[in-house]
Structures are given as C-alpha cells and as structure tokens.
Design an enzyme around this catalytic site. Structure first.
Site, PDB file in Angstrom:
ATOM      1  N   THR A 109       1.514 -10.211  -0.350  1.00 39.39           N
ATOM      2  CA  THR A 109       2.615  -9.352  -0.790  1.00 39.39           C
ATOM      3  C   THR A 109       3.072  -8.430   0.331  1.00 39.39           C
ATOM      4  O   THR A 109       2.345  -8.180   1.290  1.00 39.39           O
ATOM      5  CB  THR A 109       2.177  -8.488  -1.986  1.00 39.39           C
ATOM      6  OG1 THR A 109       3.296  -7.790  -2.520  1.00 39.39           O
ATOM      7  CG2 THR A 109       1.126  -7.474  -1.579  1.00 39.39           C
ATOM      8  N   THR A 111      -0.685  -9.326 -10.707  1.00 37.05           N
ATOM      9  CA  THR A 111       0.580  -8.903 -10.132  1.00 37.05           C
ATOM     10  C   THR A 111       1.062  -7.671 -10.883  1.00 37.05           C
ATOM     11  O   THR A 111       0.583  -7.372 -11.973  1.00 37.05           O
ATOM     12  CB  THR A 111       1.629 -10.034 -10.213  1.00 37.05           C
ATOM     13  OG1 THR A 111       2.822  -9.646  -9.512  1.00 37.05           O
ATOM     14  CG2 THR A 111       1.977 -10.359 -11.654  1.00 37.05           C
ATOM     15  N   GLY A 112       1.989  -6.939 -10.286  1.00 31.69           N
ATOM     16  CA  GLY A 112       2.481  -5.731 -10.937  1.00 31.69           C
ATOM     17  C   GLY A 112       2.065  -4.483 -10.193  1.00 31.69           C
ATOM     18  O   GLY A 112       1.872  -4.509  -8.974  1.00 31.69           O
ATOM     19  N   ARG A 116       0.307   2.992   2.183  1.00 32.13           N
ATOM     20  CA  ARG A 116      -0.124   2.586   0.844  1.00 32.13           C
ATOM     21  C   ARG A 116      -0.587   1.136   0.842  1.00 32.13           C
ATOM     22  O   ARG A 116       0.034   0.257   1.409  1.00 32.13           O
ATOM     23  CB  ARG A 116       1.021   2.767  -0.144  1.00 32.13           C
ATOM     24  CG  ARG A 116       0.671   2.400  -1.600  1.00 32.13           C
ATOM     25  CD  ARG A 116       1.081   0.992  -1.969  1.00 32.13           C
ATOM     26  NE  ARG A 116       0.871   0.714  -3.399  1.00 32.13           N
ATOM     27  CZ  ARG A 116       1.040  -0.480  -3.958  1.00 32.13           C
ATOM     28  NH1 ARG A 116       1.408  -1.507  -3.219  1.00 32.13           N
ATOM     29  NH2 ARG A 116       0.831  -0.653  -5.252  1.00 32.13           N
ATOM     30  N   THR A 144       4.269 -10.220  -6.609  1.00 29.26           N
ATOM     31  CA  THR A 144       3.296 -10.725  -5.650  1.00 29.26           C
ATOM     32  C   THR A 144       3.074 -12.186  -5.965  1.00 29.26           C
ATOM     33  O   THR A 144       3.127 -12.574  -7.117  1.00 29.26           O
ATOM     34  CB  THR A 144       1.957  -9.967  -5.837  1.00 29.26           C
ATOM     35  OG1 THR A 144       2.168  -8.592  -5.547  1.00 29.26           O
ATOM     36  CG2 THR A 144       0.873 -10.537  -4.941  1.00 29.26           C
ATOM     37  N   SER A 187       9.696  -9.586  -1.739  1.00 32.96           N
ATOM     38  CA  SER A 187       8.449  -8.917  -2.083  1.00 32.96           C
ATOM     39  C   SER A 187       7.245  -9.532  -1.394  1.00 32.96           C
ATOM     40  O   SER A 187       6.112  -9.132  -1.636  1.00 32.96           O
ATOM     41  CB  SER A 187       8.223  -8.952  -3.594  1.00 32.96           C
ATOM     42  OG  SER A 187       9.155  -8.127  -4.250  1.00 32.96           O
TER      43      SER A 187
END
Length: 335
Positions: free
Chosen positions: A215, A248-249, A225, A197, A95
C-alpha cells in the site's frame, strides 16, 4: 459496479439497528474471455480444489499474474509477489505503489510485507522512491537476518539489491495533493480518504499458502505514519497449518486488534474463514465508534474455503481458480 477506490459514504445512520449478517455473498463481476464463468457464493464458501489466488478489491489483472505462476506449478510465494506487483506499477491505482497519493508533505511513502509457508516474513515501511516495495520486503526476508526495514535504511538496502530509484509522484496525484493543500483538512477516515490496500493470499499445487500486502497508505497522512499493511499479524498473517488472512481499511484499528493474526487463530479454533472474519470485525465494532470508518478482512484456509467481511458496505474481493475469476461483494455489518 462498486468502485473499489471509494468506500460508500452512508448518508444517514439515525435509527439504524445494525445486526450481524450471515446472508450470502453475491458475485458481481467475472473476467472476460471464453473460459470465464460466473458463480455465486451461497452461504458457506465452497470447498475448492487446485491452486487458488484471492485478493482484496477488484484485482483481476493482479490475480491473473498470480494465477499464471500457480498454473505453471510455481510457489504460492512467487504467485503473491507477482500478483501485487501489478497494482504497484499501475499509476491509475492511487492507493498502491507508483501513482499512490502522497503524505501531507507531498512524499509518496510505501509499506509492504510478505510471508511464506514456512513462517518466514519480510517487511518494509516508510519506503520512498522504489516502485515495488513487495519485492524489497521479500529481499529483506531472504537476504537479511531481519523481518522489517524502514525509511532511509530500507531505501539504502533496496538500492544495494539493484532496485531502481524513481519518482513515484505522478502528475495526477500531485494535482490532487495541491488541491488538498488549499484547505489541508485531514481526518483519517477510510470512507473519505478512498483508501484501499491490496492483500493477496494463494495456495499452490503443493497445498502451501503464502501472502503479500502492499500500500501507499492513507492519503495526506502525517509524515512517518505507518499503517497495518507491513505489520506481520496485523495486515497479513499466514500459518501453513491453518490458512492465511489479510486486512484493508483504517490500519490503526487493525493494528490495535492484531487483526490478521486474530482471524487465523479463530480458524485454528474451528471457525470457518467467514466466521473468523466476522468475529475479527466485531472485535473492532464493540470498542469503536464504527459509523464513519471501514475495515475489511479476507481469509483463506487450507481446505480452500474463503471468507470476507467488512464494517461498511463497499468492500469486495477477487477470487481466481481454474481459469475462472470473479469479483464478489463482501458481507458487511452495516447495510
């Protein structure tokens, strides 16, 4: 042990009445070595002394690199850059950086930002072929009049600064992508995407704070994106008078609330880092169907107090100080 690359999928939420929890965090892992210690955070985070490095997820190697800089009397800025470069170069971390999962067209695109104690910031988005986007972001901050460069322009700038052009798509990531292509089903939910991340905050021996975030973004995302990670005030924000925060997320949700900036401003208003992270998560929860999404916040103030909170269980963070490293499960809204 929680696998940091997988948010836990909740099998059933029927009848669940989630409530805001202030239960204590539990330390779940410590670094190996004779100087390692196990500590558990009970309630409000303890007041710490000396340099500190704290990062999202289980990142003992990244923290060790940051702590080495801090222990040598280096700047927090140098520490966070050194720290996040570790997962950027790790092909097993799918990631971040090299080895990151590609977009739906098979391209690995990277986002990163960095911010120092003076409020200077640099960022790159939609960057391809460069293993260390965090260092390119720092170069943007220090060598251009801009804050953010993107895509082809970011790559051109990186090459002009001596960065090496490389293929970042590993065989492992390519194999997973080709398997995904068989169905090409896509739904941008963090729990399913196994997305994470690394965001890192540090305080140096002078008491200055800096932060970094990097990330490869959501796996199989639409080409072009960009998430919250490279956006100052969303994925990362630092105010040397108050503290710093990172997120993060699912980045779209963090961007809509200016998450990291919100956490720092809440600390300015007197909230502890823990309270600020919880309130920032609640801003999302109150407006969003949160049952299948994940966002986590991490914060550190000038006193050395820290806090972390997420919507779903499964988010953890790594704290290093005085030759001690621990990975701790963050508190979460859902259990």
């Amino acid at each position: 042990m929680v696998n940091r690359r997988r948010f836990l999928t909740l099998s059933s939420l029927a009848g669940l009445l989630p409530s805001l929890s202030f239960s204590s965090a539990k330390a779940v892992h410590t670094s190996d070595g004779p100087d390692s210690q196990l500590t558990t955070s009970e309630g409000v985070s303890p007041l710490l002394s000396g340099p500190i490095a704290i990062s999202t997820w289980k990142q003992p190697k990244a923290n060790a690199a940051a702590q080495a800089v801090l222990d040598g009397g280096g700047r927090a800025l140098d520490a966070v850059e050194a720290g996040v470069r570790v997962p950027e170069a790790d092909p097993e971390d799918m990631s971040v950086g090299y080895g990151g999962r590609p977009d739906r067209d098979g391209h690995v695109t990277l986002d990163a930002c960095i911010m120092d104690e003076k409020g200077n910031a640099g960022s790159v988005t939609f960057l391809e072929h460069i293993m260390h986007p965090i260092s390119v972001a720092r170069a943007v901050m220090e060598k251009t009049p801009h804050v953010m460069l993107s895509g082809e322009g970011a790559l051109t700038f990186a090459l002009s600064q001596g960065f090496k052009k490389e293929n970042l798509l590993t065989k492992k990531a390519e194999k997973e992508w080709r398997e995904w292509l068989k169905t090409a089903k896509y739904k941008p939910i963090a729990n399913i995407e196994r997305h994470d991340t690394i965001g890192m905050l540090a305080i140096d021996s002078k008491g200055d704070i800096s932060g970094a975030c990097t990330t490869s973004g959501l796996a199989y995302k639409m080409r072009g994106r960009v998430g919250d990670s490279p956006i100052i005030g969303a994925g990362l924000f630092v105010d040397n008078e108050i503290g710093g925060a990172c997120a993060t997320g699912l980045g779209e949700l963090v961007m809509r609330t200016c998450g990291a900036f919100l956490v720092v401003e809440l600390m300015r208003q007197g909230h502890t880092p823990q309270q600020a992270c919880e309130e920032a998560a609640m801003r999302i929860i109150k407006k969003q169907d949160y049952k299948d999404i994940q966002v986590g916040f991490l914060a550190l103030n000038k006193k050395g107090e820290y806090g972390a909170y997420s919507i779903q269980p499964g988010f953890n963070y790594t704290l290093s100080q005085q030759k001690r490293t621990e990975v701790t499960d963050a508190k979460s809204y859902l259990k």
